[in-house]
Design a protein around this motif. Structure first.
Motif, PDB file in Angstrom:
ATOM      1  N   ASP A  33       0.827  -1.210   0.000  1.00 37.01           N
ATOM      2  CA  ASP A  33       0.000   0.000   0.000  1.00 37.01           C
ATOM      3  C   ASP A  33       0.861   1.261   0.000  1.00 37.01           C
ATOM      4  O   ASP A  33       0.568   2.240  -0.702  1.00 37.01           O
ATOM      5  N   GLU A  34       1.922   1.237   0.802  1.00 31.85           N
ATOM      6  CA  GLU A  34       2.746   2.431   0.986  1.00 31.85           C
ATOM      7  C   GLU A  34       3.764   2.634  -0.132  1.00 31.85           C
ATOM      8  O   GLU A  34       4.315   3.735  -0.281  1.00 31.85           O
ATOM      9  N   HIS A  35       4.027   1.567  -0.918  1.00 33.28           N
ATOM     10  CA  HIS A  35       5.061   1.649  -1.957  1.00 33.28           C
ATOM     11  C   HIS A  35       4.500   1.125  -3.279  1.00 33.28           C
ATOM     12  O   HIS A  35       4.805   0.006  -3.711  1.00 33.28           O
ATOM     13  N   PRO A  36       3.683   1.926  -3.952  1.00 31.19           N
ATOM     14  CA  PRO A  36       2.989   1.458  -5.154  1.00 31.19           C
ATOM     15  C   PRO A  36       3.902   1.126  -6.330  1.00 31.19           C
ATOM     16  O   PRO A  36       3.454   0.477  -7.283  1.00 31.19           O
ATOM     17  N   ARG A  37       5.168   1.553  -6.298  1.00 28.72           N
ATOM     18  CA  ARG A  37       6.073   1.231  -7.407  1.00 28.72           C
ATOM     19  C   ARG A  37       6.576  -0.213  -7.339  1.00 28.72           C
ATOM     20  O   ARG A  37       7.161  -0.714  -8.289  1.00 28.72           O
ATOM     21  N   TYR A  38       6.335  -0.867  -6.206  1.00 26.69           N
ATOM     22  CA  TYR A  38       6.799  -2.252  -6.045  1.00 26.69           C
ATOM     23  C   TYR A  38       5.713  -3.219  -6.524  1.00 26.69           C
ATOM     24  O   TYR A  38       4.577  -3.161  -6.065  1.00 26.69           O
ATOM     25  N   ALA A  39       6.091  -4.103  -7.448  1.00 26.43           N
ATOM     26  CA  ALA A  39       5.155  -5.104  -7.963  1.00 26.43           C
ATOM     27  C   ALA A  39       5.216  -6.388  -7.159  1.00 26.43           C
ATOM     28  O   ALA A  39       4.233  -7.131  -7.088  1.00 26.43           O
ATOM     29  N   ILE A  40       6.380  -6.689  -6.562  1.00 21.46           N
ATOM     30  CA  ILE A  40       6.561  -7.932  -5.807  1.00 21.46           C
ATOM     31  C   ILE A  40       7.377  -7.622  -4.558  1.00 21.46           C
ATOM     32  O   ILE A  40       8.420  -6.964  -4.634  1.00 21.46           O
ATOM     33  N   ILE A  41       6.902  -8.100  -3.423  1.00 18.71           N
ATOM     34  CA  ILE A  41       7.637  -7.956  -2.159  1.00 18.71           C
ATOM     35  C   ILE A  41       7.639  -9.306  -1.454  1.00 18.71           C
ATOM     36  O   ILE A  41       6.634 -10.010  -1.436  1.00 18.71           O
ATOM     37  N   GLY A  42       8.779  -9.670  -0.883  1.00 18.44           N
ATOM     38  CA  GLY A  42       8.888 -10.919  -0.131  1.00 18.44           C
ATOM     39  C   GLY A  42       9.559 -10.690   1.207  1.00 18.44           C
ATOM     40  O   GLY A  42      10.309  -9.720   1.382  1.00 18.44           O
ATOM     41  N   PRO A  43       9.311 -11.571   2.194  1.00 18.41           N
ATOM     42  CA  PRO A  43       9.881 -11.418   3.536  1.00 18.41           C
ATOM     43  C   PRO A  43      11.228 -12.125   3.682  1.00 18.41           C
ATOM     44  O   PRO A  43      11.778 -12.677   2.720  1.00 18.41           O
ATOM     45  N   MET A  44      11.741 -12.114   4.887  1.00 16.82           N
ATOM     46  CA  MET A  44      12.932 -12.877   5.264  1.00 16.82           C
ATOM     47  C   MET A  44      12.485 -14.266   5.730  1.00 16.82           C
ATOM     48  O   MET A  44      11.315 -14.488   6.052  1.00 16.82           O
ATOM     49  N   THR A  45      13.452 -15.197   5.791  1.00 18.95           N
ATOM     50  CA  THR A  45      13.119 -16.534   6.295  1.00 18.95           C
ATOM     51  C   THR A  45      14.371 -17.239   6.782  1.00 18.95           C
ATOM     52  O   THR A  45      15.502 -16.774   6.565  1.00 18.95           O
ATOM     53  N   ASN A  46      14.155 -18.387   7.414  1.00 23.42           N
ATOM     54  CA  ASN A  46      15.273 -19.154   7.964  1.00 23.42           C
ATOM     55  C   ASN A  46      15.994 -19.987   6.914  1.00 23.42           C
ATOM     56  O   ASN A  46      17.195 -20.220   6.996  1.00 23.42           O
ATOM     57  N   LYS A  47      15.274 -20.450   5.881  1.00 26.91           N
ATOM     58  CA  LYS A  47      15.879 -21.293   4.849  1.00 26.91           C
ATOM     59  C   LYS A  47      15.442 -20.793   3.479  1.00 26.91           C
ATOM     60  O   LYS A  47      14.245 -20.774   3.178  1.00 26.91           O
ATOM     61  N   SER A  66      17.800 -14.228   3.854  1.00 29.87           N
ATOM     62  CA  SER A  66      18.083 -15.063   5.025  1.00 29.87           C
ATOM     63  C   SER A  66      18.070 -14.231   6.299  1.00 29.87           C
ATOM     64  O   SER A  66      18.673 -13.154   6.369  1.00 29.87           O
ATOM     65  N   THR A  67      17.377 -14.735   7.309  1.00 25.91           N
ATOM     66  CA  THR A  67      17.309 -14.022   8.589  1.00 25.91           C
ATOM     67  C   THR A  67      18.679 -13.920   9.264  1.00 25.91           C
ATOM     68  O   THR A  67      18.857 -13.132  10.187  1.00 25.91           O
ATOM     69  N   ARG A  68      19.641 -14.699   8.797  1.00 27.16           N
ATOM     70  CA  ARG A  68      20.990 -14.588   9.356  1.00 27.16           C
ATOM     71  C   ARG A  68      21.579 -13.200   9.128  1.00 27.16           C
ATOM     72  O   ARG A  68      22.432 -12.741   9.882  1.00 27.16           O
ATOM     73  N   TYR A  69      21.111 -12.535   8.064  1.00 22.15           N
ATOM     74  CA  TYR A  69      21.658 -11.218   7.722  1.00 22.15           C
ATOM     75  C   TYR A  69      20.644 -10.100   7.965  1.00 22.15           C
ATOM     76  O   TYR A  69      20.827  -8.984   7.495  1.00 22.15           O
ATOM     77  N   GLN A  70      19.586 -10.416   8.724  1.00 20.90           N
ATOM     78  CA  GLN A  70      18.501  -9.458   8.904  1.00 20.90           C
ATOM     79  C   GLN A  70      18.972  -8.163   9.567  1.00 20.90           C
ATOM     80  O   GLN A  70      18.513  -7.066   9.225  1.00 20.90           O
ATOM     81  N   GLU A  71      19.904  -8.275  10.497  1.00 22.25           N
ATOM     82  CA  GLU A  71      20.352  -7.101  11.242  1.00 22.25           C
ATOM     83  C   GLU A  71      21.178  -6.146  10.389  1.00 22.25           C
ATOM     84  O   GLU A  71      21.435  -5.006  10.790  1.00 22.25           O
ATOM     85  N   GLU A  72      21.620  -6.597   9.222  1.00 22.81           N
ATOM     86  CA  GLU A  72      22.450  -5.750   8.368  1.00 22.81           C
ATOM     87  C   GLU A  72      21.621  -4.694   7.631  1.00 22.81           C
ATOM     88  O   GLU A  72      22.175  -3.745   7.069  1.00 22.81           O
ATOM     89  N   TYR A  73      20.294  -4.871   7.601  1.00 18.82           N
ATOM     90  CA  TYR A  73      19.444  -3.920   6.885  1.00 18.82           C
ATOM     91  C   TYR A  73      19.035  -2.763   7.796  1.00 18.82           C
ATOM     92  O   TYR A  73      18.722  -2.961   8.973  1.00 18.82           O
ATOM     93  N   ILE A 121      12.525  -6.528  -0.708  1.00 17.15           N
ATOM     94  CA  ILE A 121      12.579  -7.437   0.439  1.00 17.15           C
ATOM     95  C   ILE A 121      12.096  -6.672   1.674  1.00 17.15           C
ATOM     96  O   ILE A 121      12.605  -5.595   1.985  1.00 17.15           O
ATOM     97  N   ALA A 122      11.097  -7.239   2.352  1.00 14.92           N
ATOM     98  CA  ALA A 122      10.594  -6.666   3.602  1.00 14.92           C
ATOM     99  C   ALA A 122      11.492  -7.164   4.728  1.00 14.92           C
ATOM    100  O   ALA A 122      11.332  -8.282   5.231  1.00 14.92           O
ATOM    101  N   THR A 123      12.432  -6.346   5.137  1.00 18.74           N
ATOM    102  CA  THR A 123      13.506  -6.807   6.027  1.00 18.74           C
ATOM    103  C   THR A 123      13.055  -7.037   7.460  1.00 18.74           C
ATOM    104  O   THR A 123      13.745  -7.709   8.224  1.00 18.74           O
ATOM    105  N   GLU A 124      11.891  -6.478   7.847  1.00 19.26           N
ATOM    106  CA  GLU A 124      11.422  -6.643   9.225  1.00 19.26           C
ATOM    107  C   GLU A 124      10.294  -7.663   9.336  1.00 19.26           C
ATOM    108  O   GLU A 124       9.700  -7.827  10.395  1.00 19.26           O
ATOM    109  N   VAL A 125      10.015  -8.345   8.228  1.00 18.37           N
ATOM    110  CA  VAL A 125       8.976  -9.379   8.213  1.00 18.37           C
ATOM    111  C   VAL A 125       9.656 -10.722   7.963  1.00 18.37           C
ATOM    112  O   VAL A 125      10.469 -10.851   7.051  1.00 18.37           O
ATOM    113  N   SER A 126       9.335 -11.717   8.764  1.00 21.87           N
ATOM    114  CA  SER A 126       9.946 -13.031   8.560  1.00 21.87           C
ATOM    115  C   SER A 126       8.922 -14.138   8.794  1.00 21.87           C
ATOM    116  O   SER A 126       7.976 -13.967   9.554  1.00 21.87           O
TER     117      SER A 126
END
Length: 754
Positions: A433-447, A454-461, A513-518
């Motif tokens: 909703d907030e970023h209409p220029r994005y057609a595809i967004i995905g979250p972080m995950t463990n595998k 990868s959530t291993r690098y989540q803190e780098e964002y 990539i939604a860096t705060e969603v996993s």
């Protein structure tokens, strides 16, 4: 000097003016027990706050702490807030009170002092002890109230010391079950020391509380399959009609409270609250439904009938799927029911059924997934739509079927082995909703195959949404008005998700990539069952197709020429597709590979790694004579697992079984796999060694019941023995699982280049 505190009492109220006087009077008249009272009014608007203040002024108890909420947070959150304020380790949280037997309550406090390791004390109730017994208890129509429990905070593990904020009532029972399932509970039964207010006697339970108890039960990792199956069945049997729901179903907290009042028989107060909601939102459908139910209970049937006709007329003119914002698309196949059930449970926990549509594509599953999905469809679980395919169309085609059926603004593609652990879908919706220029967004995950997710690098964002070149398809939120579709040329799996992101970017959209969603992802549940991994023919075929389609240059001629001729050979080996070698690299190799270089290669002494690379390159380039001469030097080399399997595959497709067996014999115990056993079995069947092949086939089918090659080989055995009907049956299963490689006649349709 004040007496030492013996007990903390927590009372929370929300529009419960009728029970406030009896509850507070019962507590304040405890004369011989030094207690503190933590009192929370959870944003009542029925005069509860005034009643509380009047009683506090009257009793003037110095250890009473009164908190008022401007907005309602629910009983569970109130209890957790109050726990932080407690100064005694012994805590009592009754929902309401009529009378307290002070002598018996003092006895409980003394027992707690005598037994400090006891987690809680419960009046006149034997709790279940096994998961199966708990499940039977959950199925009951009434449960014991929070007043039955006195908690010893010092004997409860910190990770379990909270009340479920998603439950509406009976928080004590849910906590006691969690303690039992984690094997961290000990309790004592005591004599009855209190009674509930007459306005709060046990009533039929709302379905949401039963479901929350089932969720807690299902979170136990040690739950056996039989009990898990029963729990899922009970979950499906809980009626939705009279259950207050989250989000859009009950947008106003007053409406949720009206539901409880109706359940408790407080029909006048319930109707008053419903009327307040309708004054603000005259067309609120759930408010009208609840008003109809209350009017019928008050025997005002004429008014109820008129309102029913009005509601039906509104529903008939309302566009279908008008409230749907996101369609969740989940392809499933093989024996995927178990992981799919977990996925759908997590969806039911964290998604709003009024704004979410579920689309499941059943790719000719081999288990009873079809029956399970049919039942969900009949129960209108998340407005679900089931698409059934007679064979496995592959991930891309399945997703496209889902996209064609999707409604709303967004489609969220999920793998069936994904579990939501938060409101991830609504968070992705917000970002879209907030970023209409994005057609595809995905979250972080463990595998994931995409290290950026990868959530291993989540803190780098540092930002909650970052641009990306591509996403892994385990969870992809797609904007529907972009009309994006997956390329079905990728067949079963691999690269269709990257391709889709490239397509979006080519059309001027962004991928993020939604860096705060996993979310949790098991990874490979389906592909491994199909014998697909990053060493498979399907993977390398799709690599070749992707690179050709998007003009991906796999090498820089300028960079190659900066190296010595010999090092250029090694660089080519690292760059080239081992099964579908790129023509430009093959041409470059041909120009480079002179007789002089061949002589140099054969005369030089190579270390083990270099020798393995050269053998591999000669294999890919079909330089068989030189390959064999180099292979002779491998006898004393500890070969990499991947090279062994590549050599076995090379010789197998050329029917040189002696070389296959030679390399299979080099596999150490830890290097052996289903694939090595498959090669052995395939050679047995080809050589018609059925006496050995049949028991081996049965053994492997037990280990890998979804591997299509095994069904193809079973068909071959029956065909060789003249059992045409049985052969066709097995070929049909192989084709059902992987129609891109196997036909229903047993012919292998997919071959690597040779």
């Amino acid at each position: 000097m004040p007496e030492k505190l013996s007990l903390s009492i927590i009372l929370t109220f929300h529009n419960q003016r009728d029970v406030i006087e009896s509850s507070l009077s019962s507590v304040f008249e405890l004369n011989s027990i030094p207690f503190e009272l933590i009192l929370i009014d959870d944003a009542s608007n029925d005069g509860s706050s005034d009643a509380i203040k009047s009683l506090l002024d009257y009793y003037d108890h110095e250890r009473t702490f009164f908190f008022q909420h401007e907005e309602s947070t629910g009983r569970g959150n109130c209890l957790n807030e109050a726990l932080q304020q407690c100064n005694s380790s012994l805590v009592w949280c009754p929902s309401s009170l009529e009378q307290v037997d002070e002598s018996r309550l003092k006895s409980v406090i003394q027992r707690a002092k005598d037994n400090p390791k006891c987690s809680f004390f419960i009046q006149q109730l034997q709790l279940p002890e096994t998961p199966d017994e708990w499940l039977s208890y959950i199925a009951r129509q009434t449960w014991h109230d929070d007043a039955s429990f006195i908690w010893n905070l010092g004997a409860i593990p910190s990770e379990q010391l909270f009340f479920n904020p998603y439950q509406q009532s009976h928080h004590g029972l849910e906590l006691s079950m969690r303690l039992f399932l984690s094997e961290s509970a000990s309790y004592e039964q005591v004599e009855k020391f209190s009674t509930l207010s007459g306005m709060a006697k046990p009533v039929p339970l709302p379905g949401t509380d039963k479901k929350e108890m089932i969720y807690s039960l299902l979170r136990n990792p040690d739950l056996n399959r039989e009990v898990r199956s029963k729990a899922l069945q009970l979950y499906g049997d809980i009626p939705e009609k009279d259950t207050p729901k989250q989000g859009a179903d009950f947008q106003n907290e007053q409406l949720a409270e009206a539901f409880h009042m109706k359940q408790e028989g407080r029909l006048g107060s319930a109707l008053e609250l419903v009327e307040r909601v309708l004054a603000q939102q005259p067309n609120h459908p759930r408010a009208k439904e609840l008003k109809i139910q209350i009017l019928e209970k008050k025997r005002r049937f004429v008014e109820a009938s008129e309102l029913k006709h009005e509601l039906i007329a509104e529903q008939n003119t309302r566009p279908e799927n008008a409230d749907i914002k996101t369609s969740i698309i989940i392809p499933t196949s093989l024996y995927g029911k178990e992981v799919l059930e977990h996925c759908l449970i997590s969806i039911s926990e964290h998604c709003d059924p009024k704004t979410t549509k579920l689309i499941v594509i059943d790719n000719a599953s081999l288990d009873d997934t079809h029956d399970y999905l049919e039942e969900l469809e009949q129960k209108e679980f998340f407005s679900c739509e089931i698409i059934t395919n007679t064979n496995n169309k592959g991930f891309a085609a399945s997703v496209n079927q889902g996209l064609d059926a999707a409604v709303g603004e967004y489609a969220c593609v999920l793998h069936n082995d994904v579990n939501l652990k938060s409101d991830a879908i609504s968070e992705l919706e917000r970002l879209m909703d907030e970023h209409p220029r994005y057609a595809i967004i995905g979250p972080m995950t463990n595998k994931t195959l995409n290290p950026d997710q990868s959530t291993r690098y989540q803190e780098e964002y540092n930002e909650e949404l970052v641009r990306a070149e591509y996403l892994d398809s385990f969870c992809m939120m797609i904007r529907l008005d972009t009309d994006l579709r997956m390329d079905e040329s990728y067949q079963l799996a691999f690269f269709e998700d990257i391709d889709l992101c490239f397509e979006a970017r080519k059309n001027g959209h962004r991928v993020g990539i939604a860096t705060e969603v996993s979310i949790d992802h098991q990874y490979g549940t389906t592909t491994f069952g199909l014998n697909l991994d990053t060493e498979s023919e399907q993977y390398w075929k799709n690599v070749a197709y992707f690179n050709e389609k998007w003009g991906i240059e796999v090498y820089s001629e300028e960079e190659l020429k900066s190296k010595s001729r010999f090092d250029q050979l090694l660089a080519i080996d690292r760059l080239i597709n081992p099964l579908f070698p790129e023509e430009p690299l093959k041409d470059y190799f041909s120009e480079l590979f002179t007789d002089e270089l061949k002589t140099e290669m054969m005369q030089a002494e190579h270390d083990a790694d270099t020798l393995c690379e050269l053998v591999h390159l000669m294999m890919v380039m079909e330089e068989r004579e030189l390959m064999r001469r180099l292979e002779d030097r491998l006898d004393n080399v500890d070969l990499p697992t991947s090279l062994i399997y590549q050599l076995v595959r090379f010789y197998y497709y050329r029917n040189i079984f002696s070389r296959c067996k030679h390399y299979l014999s080099k596999l150490k115990a830890e290097q052996q796999s289903l694939q090595s056993e498959l090669y052995k079995l395939q050679m047995m069947v080809t050589d018609k060694e059925f006496q050995e092949a049949i028991p081996k086939l049965k053994e492997l089918l037990d280990k890998a019941p979804t591997n299509p090659t095994l069904y193809k080989l079973a068909g071959d055995i029956h065909r060789f023995e003249g059992n045409t009907e049985e052969a066709e049956s097995f070929y049909s299963i192989a084709s059902q699982i992987n129609p891109f490689e196997y036909s229903e006649t047993g012919e292998t349709e997919f071959k690597i280049k040779s």
